[in-house]
Design a protein around this motif. Sequence first.
Motif, PDB file in Angstrom:
ATOM      1  N   ASP A  17      -0.476   5.354  11.951  1.00  0.00           N
ATOM      2  CA  ASP A  17      -1.040   6.609  12.420  1.00  0.00           C
ATOM      3  C   ASP A  17      -1.160   6.715  13.930  1.00  0.00           C
ATOM      4  O   ASP A  17      -1.376   7.802  14.454  1.00  0.00           O
TER       5      ASP A  17
ATOM      6  N   VAL B  88       0.838  -1.191   0.000  1.00  0.00           N
ATOM      7  CA  VAL B  88       0.000   0.000   0.000  1.00  0.00           C
ATOM      8  C   VAL B  88       0.878   1.248   0.000  1.00  0.00           C
ATOM      9  O   VAL B  88       0.539   2.256  -0.591  1.00  0.00           O
ATOM     10  N   SER B  89       2.032   1.163   0.650  1.00  0.00           N
ATOM     11  CA  SER B  89       2.953   2.294   0.725  1.00  0.00           C
ATOM     12  C   SER B  89       4.383   1.806   0.547  1.00  0.00           C
ATOM     13  O   SER B  89       4.703   0.649   0.832  1.00  0.00           O
TER      14      SER B  89
ATOM     15  N   LYS C   4      -8.821   0.921   9.378  1.00  0.00           N
ATOM     16  CA  LYS C   4      -7.528   0.798  10.055  1.00  0.00           C
ATOM     17  C   LYS C   4      -7.186  -0.680  10.215  1.00  0.00           C
ATOM     18  O   LYS C   4      -8.009  -1.487  10.647  1.00  0.00           O
TER      19      LYS C   4
ATOM     20  N   ALA D 238      -5.627   3.085   3.722  1.00  0.00           N
ATOM     21  CA  ALA D 238      -5.538   3.788   2.446  1.00  0.00           C
ATOM     22  C   ALA D 238      -4.105   4.185   2.113  1.00  0.00           C
ATOM     23  O   ALA D 238      -3.706   4.187   0.950  1.00  0.00           O
ATOM     24  N   THR D 239      -3.320   4.508   3.156  1.00  0.00           N
ATOM     25  CA  THR D 239      -1.959   5.004   2.911  1.00  0.00           C
ATOM     26  C   THR D 239      -0.869   4.011   3.309  1.00  0.00           C
ATOM     27  O   THR D 239       0.263   4.130   2.866  1.00  0.00           O
TER      28      THR D 239
ATOM     29  N   VAL E 162       0.388   3.836   6.205  1.00  0.00           N
ATOM     30  CA  VAL E 162       1.231   4.552   7.144  1.00  0.00           C
ATOM     31  C   VAL E 162       0.721   4.369   8.573  1.00  0.00           C
ATOM     32  O   VAL E 162      -0.490   4.424   8.821  1.00  0.00           O
TER      33      VAL E 162
ATOM     34  N   ASP F 167      -3.210   3.131   8.758  1.00  0.00           N
ATOM     35  CA  ASP F 167      -4.227   3.611   7.832  1.00  0.00           C
ATOM     36  C   ASP F 167      -4.205   2.716   6.588  1.00  0.00           C
ATOM     37  O   ASP F 167      -3.179   2.614   5.911  1.00  0.00           O
TER      38      ASP F 167
END
Length: 185
Positions: free
Chosen positions: A180, A137-138, A160, A175-176, A178, A173
């Motif tokens: 959080d 995802v990242s 999450k 979506a990212t 990352v 997260d």
Amino acid sequence: MKRTKYFFAALLGFSSLFLFSQGEFVVKLDKASNGFTKVTPPIPNANISYVYPEVRAYDEINGRFIFQDGPTSPDHLYSIAVGSGTTIANPAFTSQDGGEFEFDNSTGTLYGLFRATNTSNYYLETIDPITGAHVNVSTASIPNVNTCQGSTTFDEVHHKYILVSGNNILSIDAATGVLDSTVTI
């Protein structure tokens, strides 16, 4: 006495054949009786040794149980229809491809953690249960992850991916990819 020993040894031999025989099938649990019924005969062409808790998820949208089989080479990522026991897909998929599966039923996405063998860094990834393809995802690794082994869950409301690693609860997260938040326990 000698006959008793031989009989006992033969009995142990037969019972061990029964206890360790393989047959993978879908069962329906009955909470009222604490019993179960087999939904299907054994899953055809399955070479499943066992399923670890951290490499399985349930897709409520499509009614499929998704899991990585045990230590066969190569491993496979099975998708089994729980209503019929039919194998939907079983692409090659190894433990190096990912683990710690969580399914987001609000988006229809299977997530997992990928551990880069050359750096030991962890990344959140999406996994296609049909093809076995996985994508980080990242590009940023998730800090403070050493091991979690089945201590994950997914928050479908806030999207999450949550895991316990050591003395920390980490929220990532989806979506990212990352981190959080981290809470020390």
